[in-house]
Design a protein around this motif. Structure first.
Motif, PDB file in Angstrom:
ATOM      1  N   LYS A 134      -1.907  -4.485 -15.005  1.00  0.00           N
ATOM      2  CA  LYS A 134      -2.824  -4.686 -13.878  1.00  0.00           C
ATOM      3  C   LYS A 134      -3.411  -3.376 -13.354  1.00  0.00           C
ATOM      4  CE  LYS A 134      -0.236  -8.695 -12.238  1.00  0.00           C
ATOM      5  NZ  LYS A 134       0.573  -9.220 -11.119  1.00  0.00           N
ATOM      6  N   ASN A 135      -2.898  -2.241 -13.849  1.00  0.00           N
ATOM      7  CA  ASN A 135      -3.299  -0.922 -13.378  1.00  0.00           C
ATOM      8  C   ASN A 135      -3.120  -0.801 -11.863  1.00  0.00           C
ATOM      9  OD1 ASN A 135      -4.139   1.712 -13.537  1.00  0.00           O
ATOM     10  ND2 ASN A 135      -6.321   1.207 -13.622  1.00  0.00           N
ATOM     11  N   VAL A 136      -1.928  -1.187 -11.408  1.00  0.00           N
ATOM     12  CA  VAL A 136      -1.603  -1.195  -9.987  1.00  0.00           C
ATOM     13  C   VAL A 136      -0.260  -0.501  -9.787  1.00  0.00           C
ATOM     14  CG1 VAL A 136      -1.073  -2.688  -8.017  1.00  0.00           C
ATOM     15  CG2 VAL A 136      -2.828  -3.365  -9.641  1.00  0.00           C
ATOM     16  N   ILE A 137      -0.151   0.252  -8.707  1.00  0.00           N
ATOM     17  CA  ILE A 137       1.121   0.887  -8.363  1.00  0.00           C
ATOM     18  C   ILE A 137       1.898  -0.058  -7.458  1.00  0.00           C
ATOM     19  CG2 ILE A 137       2.199   2.813  -7.169  1.00  0.00           C
ATOM     20  CD1 ILE A 137      -0.228   4.487  -7.932  1.00  0.00           C
ATOM     21  N   ILE A 138       3.159  -0.270  -7.790  1.00  0.00           N
ATOM     22  CA  ILE A 138       4.046  -1.096  -6.980  1.00  0.00           C
ATOM     23  C   ILE A 138       4.903  -0.148  -6.141  1.00  0.00           C
ATOM     24  CG2 ILE A 138       5.802  -2.905  -7.008  1.00  0.00           C
ATOM     25  CD1 ILE A 138       3.055  -3.690  -8.273  1.00  0.00           C
ATOM     26  N   TYR A 139       4.894  -0.364  -4.828  1.00  0.00           N
ATOM     27  CA  TYR A 139       5.605   0.511  -3.907  1.00  0.00           C
ATOM     28  C   TYR A 139       6.920  -0.116  -3.469  1.00  0.00           C
ATOM     29  CZ  TYR A 139       1.134   2.894  -3.567  1.00  0.00           C
ATOM     30  OH  TYR A 139      -0.029   3.567  -3.857  1.00  0.00           O
ATOM     31  N   ASP A 140       7.876   0.725  -3.143  1.00  0.00           N
ATOM     32  CA  ASP A 140       9.127   0.296  -2.536  1.00  0.00           C
ATOM     33  C   ASP A 140       8.831   0.080  -1.054  1.00  0.00           C
ATOM     34  OD1 ASP A 140      11.650  -0.130  -1.591  1.00  0.00           O
ATOM     35  OD2 ASP A 140      12.529   1.663  -2.512  1.00  0.00           O
ATOM     36  N   GLU A 141       8.861  -1.169  -0.621  1.00  0.00           N
ATOM     37  CA  GLU A 141       8.439  -1.527   0.741  1.00  0.00           C
ATOM     38  C   GLU A 141       9.257  -0.829   1.826  1.00  0.00           C
ATOM     39  OE1 GLU A 141       5.760  -3.277   1.728  1.00  0.00           O
ATOM     40  OE2 GLU A 141       5.178  -3.423  -0.365  1.00  0.00           O
ATOM     41  N   SER A 142      10.554  -0.677   1.614  1.00  0.00           N
ATOM     42  CA  SER A 142      11.377  -0.039   2.652  1.00  0.00           C
ATOM     43  C   SER A 142      10.976   1.421   2.858  1.00  0.00           C
ATOM     44  CB  SER A 142      12.856  -0.139   2.298  1.00  0.00           C
ATOM     45  OG  SER A 142      13.119   0.561   1.096  1.00  0.00           O
ATOM     46  N   ILE A 143      10.695   2.131   1.778  1.00  0.00           N
ATOM     47  CA  ILE A 143      10.254   3.524   1.892  1.00  0.00           C
ATOM     48  C   ILE A 143       8.811   3.590   2.362  1.00  0.00           C
ATOM     49  CG2 ILE A 143       9.905   5.675   0.623  1.00  0.00           C
ATOM     50  CD1 ILE A 143      12.133   4.788  -1.264  1.00  0.00           C
ATOM     51  N   TYR A 144       7.982   2.663   1.908  1.00  0.00           N
ATOM     52  CA  TYR A 144       6.561   2.657   2.246  1.00  0.00           C
ATOM     53  C   TYR A 144       6.360   2.528   3.753  1.00  0.00           C
ATOM     54  CZ  TYR A 144       1.632   1.294   2.097  1.00  0.00           C
ATOM     55  OH  TYR A 144       0.289   1.236   2.277  1.00  0.00           O
ATOM     56  N   LYS A 145       7.119   1.657   4.391  1.00  0.00           N
ATOM     57  CA  LYS A 145       6.982   1.461   5.838  1.00  0.00           C
ATOM     58  C   LYS A 145       7.456   2.679   6.608  1.00  0.00           C
ATOM     59  CE  LYS A 145       7.265  -3.521   5.591  1.00  0.00           C
ATOM     60  NZ  LYS A 145       8.087  -4.703   5.773  1.00  0.00           N
ATOM     61  N   LYS A 146       8.529   3.315   6.144  1.00  0.00           N
ATOM     62  CA  LYS A 146       9.038   4.508   6.817  1.00  0.00           C
ATOM     63  C   LYS A 146       8.084   5.683   6.659  1.00  0.00           C
ATOM     64  CE  LYS A 146      13.900   3.635   5.954  1.00  0.00           C
ATOM     65  NZ  LYS A 146      15.074   4.148   5.237  1.00  0.00           N
ATOM     66  N   SER A 147       7.456   5.796   5.490  1.00  0.00           N
ATOM     67  CA  SER A 147       6.649   6.976   5.185  1.00  0.00           C
ATOM     68  C   SER A 147       5.250   6.928   5.774  1.00  0.00           C
ATOM     69  CB  SER A 147       6.535   7.163   3.672  1.00  0.00           C
ATOM     70  OG  SER A 147       5.749   6.137   3.116  1.00  0.00           O
ATOM     71  N   SER A 148       4.891   5.842   6.448  1.00  0.00           N
ATOM     72  CA  SER A 148       3.522   5.717   6.939  1.00  0.00           C
ATOM     73  C   SER A 148       3.133   6.878   7.853  1.00  0.00           C
ATOM     74  CB  SER A 148       3.331   4.381   7.644  1.00  0.00           C
ATOM     75  OG  SER A 148       4.252   4.280   8.709  1.00  0.00           O
TER      76      SER A 148
END
Length: 190
Positions: A134-148
């Motif tokens: 799909k040429n898409v990056i899948i993020y780790d949601e727990s880290i993604y929310k903290k790193s905003s």
């Protein structure tokens, strides 16, 4: 005297290896050797398949000296002849420029002023994997929310250093490399 000679001869025979005996030991232990080899082979294959793919993008940079290249080129032509006469002509010192460039690019202030504004922070910290279909990056949601907005520049810089490699090659050029799970991000960051 005779006893000393006998002891020397006994010691000489202790150093020899019996190849037939070694062969029989290996034959008798062949199942242990084969089992251990197969176990480590399968373990290595499974481990390598579980690792994420890492893509590398490189750029080759040429250091530029501070003086005019025409003048330094003219001096370089005659420096050998002048050396024979005992005269020292100034030469372009690109190695010191390379060292300075590497030091600047490895600094926190360079990262903060030039790199951090141009990258998407979750691409640096929260990437789980890249879906190539799909040429898409899948993020780790727990880290993604903290790193905003809570990740400090220092933590981001330390994370970036894990992706960033800069070194001088044998020809005096600077090789800049980025390793990332997404080839698109690696290309963009270089």
């Amino acid at each position: 005297m005779k006893e000393i000679d006998d002891k020397k001869n006994e010691n000489n025979f202790d150093d020899q290896i019996d190849l037939r005996e070694l062969f029989f030991v290996l034959v008798h232990g062949r199942w242990i050797i084969a089992t251990a080899t197969i176990f480590f082979l399968i373990s290595g294959i499974i481990y390598s398949l579980l690792l994420p793919n890492i893509y590398k993008s490189e750029a080759l940079l040429a250091p530029v000296d501070g003086s005019s290249s025409l003048v330094s080129g003219a001096f370089d032509q005659y420096s050998g002849l002048a050396g024979l006469a005992g005269i020292s002509l100034p030469s372009a010192d690109t190695s010191s420029n390379s060292k300075k460039a590497i030091e600047v690019m490895n600094s926190l202030s360079f990262f903060e002023n030039n790199i951090m504004p141009k990258i998407f922070l979750p691409d640096l910290i929260a990437v789980k994997y890249w879906d190539s279909k799909k040429n898409v990056i899948i993020y780790d949601e727990s880290i993604y929310k903290k790193s905003s907005n809570t990740t400090s520049t220092q933590k981001s810089f330390e994370s970036f250093k894990g992706h960033f490699i800069i070194e001088k090659n044998d020809n005096g050029y600077i090789v800049l490399s980025i390793n990332h799970q997404s080839p698109n991000i690696a290309k963009h960051w270089v």
